[in-house]
Design a protein around this motif. Structure first.
Motif, PDB file in Angstrom:
ATOM      1  N   UNK A   1      28.899  36.483  59.846  1.00 34.52           N
ATOM      2  CA  UNK A   1      29.482  37.825  60.009  1.00 34.52           C
ATOM      3  C   UNK A   1      30.632  38.090  59.039  1.00 34.52           C
ATOM      4  N   UNK A   2      31.515  37.100  58.849  1.00 34.30           N
ATOM      5  CA  UNK A   2      32.632  37.275  57.927  1.00 34.30           C
ATOM      6  C   UNK A   2      32.140  37.353  56.479  1.00 34.30           C
ATOM      7  N   UNK A   3      31.174  36.521  56.139  1.00 29.16           N
ATOM      8  CA  UNK A   3      30.619  36.542  54.784  1.00 29.16           C
ATOM      9  C   UNK A   3      29.981  37.896  54.484  1.00 29.16           C
ATOM     10  N   UNK A   4      29.192  38.423  55.423  1.00 34.41           N
ATOM     11  CA  UNK A   4      28.529  39.697  55.200  1.00 34.41           C
ATOM     12  C   UNK A   4      29.525  40.847  55.129  1.00 34.41           C
ATOM     13  N   UNK A   5      30.576  40.801  55.949  1.00 36.00           N
ATOM     14  CA  UNK A   5      31.573  41.870  55.914  1.00 36.00           C
ATOM     15  C   UNK A   5      32.280  41.909  54.563  1.00 36.00           C
ATOM     16  N   UNK A   6      32.646  40.730  54.052  1.00 36.58           N
ATOM     17  CA  UNK A   6      33.250  40.680  52.718  1.00 36.58           C
ATOM     18  C   UNK A   6      32.269  41.193  51.656  1.00 36.58           C
ATOM     19  N   UNK A   7      31.018  40.810  51.793  1.00 39.10           N
ATOM     20  CA  UNK A   7      30.014  41.219  50.810  1.00 39.10           C
ATOM     21  C   UNK A   7      29.777  42.722  50.846  1.00 39.10           C
TER      22      UNK A   7
ATOM     23  N   UNK B   1      43.696  37.861  45.137  1.00 36.45           N
ATOM     24  CA  UNK B   1      43.748  36.679  45.996  1.00 36.45           C
ATOM     25  C   UNK B   1      45.120  36.360  46.537  1.00 36.45           C
ATOM     26  N   UNK B   2      46.164  37.046  46.079  1.00 32.95           N
ATOM     27  CA  UNK B   2      47.533  36.714  46.499  1.00 32.95           C
ATOM     28  C   UNK B   2      47.750  37.026  47.980  1.00 32.95           C
TER      29      UNK B   2
ATOM     30  N   UNK C   1      49.508  23.055  48.136  1.00 31.86           N
ATOM     31  CA  UNK C   1      48.866  22.616  49.385  1.00 31.86           C
ATOM     32  C   UNK C   1      47.957  23.720  49.937  1.00 31.86           C
ATOM     33  N   UNK C   2      48.445  24.967  49.931  1.00 32.98           N
ATOM     34  CA  UNK C   2      47.651  26.062  50.480  1.00 32.98           C
ATOM     35  C   UNK C   2      46.490  26.433  49.564  1.00 32.98           C
ATOM     36  N   UNK C   3      46.667  26.306  48.268  1.00 39.11           N
ATOM     37  CA  UNK C   3      45.561  26.558  47.346  1.00 39.11           C
ATOM     38  C   UNK C   3      44.413  25.587  47.602  1.00 39.11           C
ATOM     39  N   UNK C   4      44.763  24.337  47.864  1.00 35.93           N
ATOM     40  CA  UNK C   4      43.733  23.333  48.168  1.00 35.93           C
ATOM     41  C   UNK C   4      42.995  23.682  49.454  1.00 35.93           C
ATOM     42  N   UNK C   5      43.739  24.134  50.476  1.00 37.28           N
ATOM     43  CA  UNK C   5      43.110  24.491  51.752  1.00 37.28           C
ATOM     44  C   UNK C   5      42.233  25.734  51.610  1.00 37.28           C
ATOM     45  N   UNK C   6      42.713  26.722  50.852  1.00 34.84           N
ATOM     46  CA  UNK C   6      41.920  27.936  50.655  1.00 34.84           C
ATOM     47  C   UNK C   6      40.638  27.606  49.900  1.00 34.84           C
ATOM     48  N   UNK C   7      40.720  26.704  48.936  1.00 37.97           N
ATOM     49  CA  UNK C   7      39.526  26.284  48.196  1.00 37.97           C
ATOM     50  C   UNK C   7      38.489  25.689  49.142  1.00 37.97           C
ATOM     51  N   UNK C   8      38.963  24.945  50.140  1.00 38.85           N
ATOM     52  CA  UNK C   8      38.046  24.403  51.140  1.00 38.85           C
ATOM     53  C   UNK C   8      37.447  25.491  52.021  1.00 38.85           C
ATOM     54  N   UNK C   9      38.253  26.511  52.340  1.00 36.63           N
ATOM     55  CA  UNK C   9      37.757  27.615  53.158  1.00 36.63           C
ATOM     56  C   UNK C   9      36.631  28.367  52.447  1.00 36.63           C
ATOM     57  N   UNK C  10      36.789  28.543  51.144  1.00 37.73           N
ATOM     58  CA  UNK C  10      35.779  29.279  50.375  1.00 37.73           C
ATOM     59  C   UNK C  10      34.429  28.578  50.471  1.00 37.73           C
ATOM     60  N   UNK C  11      34.441  27.262  50.414  1.00 35.07           N
ATOM     61  CA  UNK C  11      33.192  26.520  50.510  1.00 35.07           C
ATOM     62  C   UNK C  11      32.541  26.602  51.879  1.00 35.07           C
TER      63      UNK C  11
ATOM     64  N   UNK D   1      37.349  47.503  47.363  1.00 32.41           N
ATOM     65  CA  UNK D   1      36.394  46.522  46.869  1.00 32.41           C
ATOM     66  C   UNK D   1      37.040  45.195  46.501  1.00 32.41           C
ATOM     67  N   UNK D   2      38.380  45.145  46.498  1.00 37.11           N
ATOM     68  CA  UNK D   2      39.057  43.865  46.232  1.00 37.11           C
ATOM     69  C   UNK D   2      38.766  42.877  47.349  1.00 37.11           C
ATOM     70  N   UNK D   3      38.504  41.631  47.031  1.00 35.19           N
ATOM     71  CA  UNK D   3      38.206  40.648  48.083  1.00 35.19           C
ATOM     72  C   UNK D   3      39.445  40.326  48.910  1.00 35.19           C
ATOM     73  N   UNK D   4      39.246  40.197  50.216  1.00 38.72           N
ATOM     74  CA  UNK D   4      40.358  39.779  51.080  1.00 38.72           C
ATOM     75  C   UNK D   4      40.547  38.268  51.001  1.00 38.72           C
ATOM     76  N   UNK D   5      39.460  37.537  50.829  1.00 36.94           N
ATOM     77  CA  UNK D   5      39.549  36.087  50.632  1.00 36.94           C
ATOM     78  C   UNK D   5      39.642  35.803  49.135  1.00 36.94           C
ATOM     79  N   UNK D   6      40.609  34.972  48.778  1.00 39.54           N
ATOM     80  CA  UNK D   6      40.841  34.678  47.362  1.00 39.54           C
ATOM     81  C   UNK D   6      39.588  34.093  46.713  1.00 39.54           C
ATOM     82  N   UNK D   7      39.120  34.653  45.591  1.00 34.06           N
ATOM     83  CA  UNK D   7      37.960  34.082  44.896  1.00 34.06           C
ATOM     84  C   UNK D   7      38.305  32.719  44.295  1.00 34.06           C
ATOM     85  N   UNK D   8      37.294  31.914  44.142  1.00 25.55           N
ATOM     86  CA  UNK D   8      37.508  30.563  43.607  1.00 25.55           C
ATOM     87  C   UNK D   8      38.114  30.602  42.210  1.00 25.55           C
ATOM     88  N   UNK D   9      37.698  31.558  41.377  1.00 19.56           N
ATOM     89  CA  UNK D   9      38.235  31.648  40.016  1.00 19.56           C
ATOM     90  C   UNK D   9      39.716  31.995  40.026  1.00 19.56           C
ATOM     91  N   UNK D  10      40.147  32.789  41.019  1.00 22.10           N
ATOM     92  CA  UNK D  10      41.557  33.188  41.083  1.00 22.10           C
ATOM     93  C   UNK D  10      42.468  32.022  41.445  1.00 22.10           C
TER      94      UNK D  10
END
Length: 512
Positions: free
Chosen positions: A214-220, A122-123, A197-207, A231-240
């Motif tokens: 299209x973006x969700x399916x491409x990541x999946x 997620x970094x 601040x950015x962690x909070x914004x990314x958390x909102x993006x995940x939701x 196979x590493x996610x480009x968007x930071x996972x919520x747990x990370x």
């Protein structure tokens, strides 16, 4: 019917118009160039008695006497060459000059989510969000002020294999722009307040990612289709997000942002001038230890996410062997994607755009239940994905998957694609490539990313030649190679209606 008062006015107008027409002189007049010029420059409008512009002006088949024309541009102009200088620490500075008042700069780094470990997952996403924040020499507000006061435009982009930072500005402010760009990439602080601040914004993006199918399916597709680095996610996972902090980001940054893995690219800049500005700021950037590119293995797989929605989205994908390093195959794949095309049932992107593609003619024009159907690709250095994404109602999703499979099999069957279709797709691809290279930002990115991928910048003529040499056999062989790899599926919506992975996979592994 007109009221009586209006009928009277209308009759008077018609009488006046008839009267005017009887006085128009229809005889041709001899008009000289200086007369035409004087009338163009005059504030006096042409009157009814002089006739219309069409009758009054001579035809433009011959030059007007007395008018001097500016010199013509030549039929072809040679492009400025791309010049590359490698500093002793391994960092490359590359540029292509161009006329005009503006220039674009970019720093491109051989770093992305494929280099993340279990600790740093997620970094890369956070590094993109933390671009142009506080550095050792400037606060974030100072950076914003310095960019805005010169009318500049900055941006950052993250991908699985590369990071990019760009600065579009006027040439008059080039020195300050180079210094600011280098400072932001070389000296970030990763302040706790900015990271939080950015962690909070990314958390909102995940939701919100499910709202971008299209973006969700491409990541999946990457998560299901690859084991290893891709196979590493480009968007930071919520747990990370719960464990990422400034020190983890800083550790990843210092391990990967080394001189030998960076390119400073520029368009619209004299190379020697750029060197004189940038080299003193970059010559002492540390060179990193040799890094082995993390391995990825394509396996295929299935990912399903059930959500309450009227629409169901399904993507079928296969591996593209070779990736960008096999540039001829990558060119064939680009033409294949253009050939299949597609879009939405309501609009294909504008009048006529995409309406000639196979997916539009053969599917979207025939099945009103299909809301969108389009070919997509995601290519990396040594591998990639190619497939079709469809959107339809739950009651038609099984048929839509069957249609998508048929279209992929059709292009892999000899004789199914015509020479006319291929020629149109090749011309459309050429047009897209050449028009994209009219953009300063795209040329800058092309310079930087090609040098990271190939170690040099291949001229556009090289890719155009690959296009010209491409044949129907090349297209068919490439399509056969793609569909012979394991299937990867991803779906979002009423996934209970989506056919099983095994039933769809059997369609592609039967004899063609």
């Amino acid at each position: 019917m007109f009221p009586s008062s209006n009928r009277f006015l209308l009759r008077k107008l018609l009488e006046n118009g008839s009267h005017c027409r009887t006085h128009i002189n229809m005889q041709p007049q001899r008009i000289w160039g200086h007369d035409v010029a004087s009338r163009y420059l005059s504030d006096k409008p042409l009157s009814w008695s002089e006739g219309s512009y069409v009758k009054h002006l001579p035809p433009l088949f011959h030059p007007l006497s007395g008018l001097k024309l500016p010199p013509f541009l030549p039929d072809s102009l040679e492009r400025y060459p791309t010049k590359i200088t490698t500093l002793p620490n391994g960092l490359k500075i590359a540029s292509e000059d161009a006329p005009g008042p503006a220039a674009c700069l970019g720093i491109y780094v051989d770093s992305g989510s494929i280099y993340e470990t279990e600790e740093s997952i997620g970094v890369t996403h956070l590094l993109e969000r933390l671009a142009f924040k506080s550095t050792k020499n400037r606060s974030h507000m100072c950076i914003v002020h310095d960019v805005e006061v010169t009318g500049g435009n900055v941006g950052a982009s993250a991908s699985r294999e590369q990071m990019g930072y760009s600065y579009d500005t006027l040439k008059a402010y080039l020195q300050g722009a180079v210094e600011l760009l280098i400072d932001c990439v070389r000296n970030p602080l990763f302040l706790d307040s900015e990271v939080e601040e950015q962690l909070t914004k990314v958390n909102g993006e995940i939701g919100e990612i499910a709202k971008d199918p299209p973006q969700f399916l491409l990541e999946s597709l990457h998560l299901a289709g690859y084991s290893g680095a891709l196979g590493n996610p480009l968007m930071a996972p919520e747990a990370a997000l719960k464990r990422i902090n400034g020190s983890i980001i800083g550790k990843f940054y210092y391990e990967n942002y080394t001189a030998d893995r960076m390119v400073l690219a520029a368009f619209g800049v004299d190379h020697e001038h750029l060197l004189s500005i940038a080299e003193p700021m970059l010559h002492d950037l540390p060179k990193g230890l040799p890094v082995e590119v993390p391995k990825s293995t394509y396996t295929g797989g299935d990912f399903r996410q059930k959500v309450d929605s009227e629409k169901t989205h399904v993507a079928l994908a296969f591996e593209v062997p070779g990736g960008w390093h096999q540039d001829k195959d990558a060119t064939v794949l680009t033409v294949l994607q253009t050939l299949m095309g597609g879009g939405g049932s309501f609009s294909a992107g504008g009048p006529g755009k995409g309406m000639h593609s196979r997916l539009y003619l053969r599917v979207l024009n025939q099945y009103q239940q299909v809301q969108s159907l389009s070919a997509f690709s995601s290519i990396y250095n040594d591998s990639g994905l190619f497939g079709i994404h469809s959107t339809t109602g739950s009651d038609f999703v099984a048929k839509a998957v069957d249609i998508a499979a048929n279209e992929l099999l059709a292009v892999a069957t000899p004789g199914q694609v015509t020479e006319v279709e291929l020629r149109r797709a090749k011309n459309a691809t050429k047009s897209a490539v050449l028009m994209n290279l009219e953009s300063r930002a795209i040329v800058t990115e092309d310079i930087g990313r090609q040098i990271l991928t190939y170690g040099c910048r291949k001229p556009v003529e090289h890719f155009l030649q690959c296009l010209d040499e491409l044949t129907l056999d090349d297209l068919t062989i490439m399509a056969q190679k793609i569909v012979s790899s394991p299937l990867t599926m991803a779906s979002l919506g009423d996934v209970d209606c989506v056919p099983s992975y095994d039933s769809v996979s059997r369609r592609f592994h039967a004899p063609i």
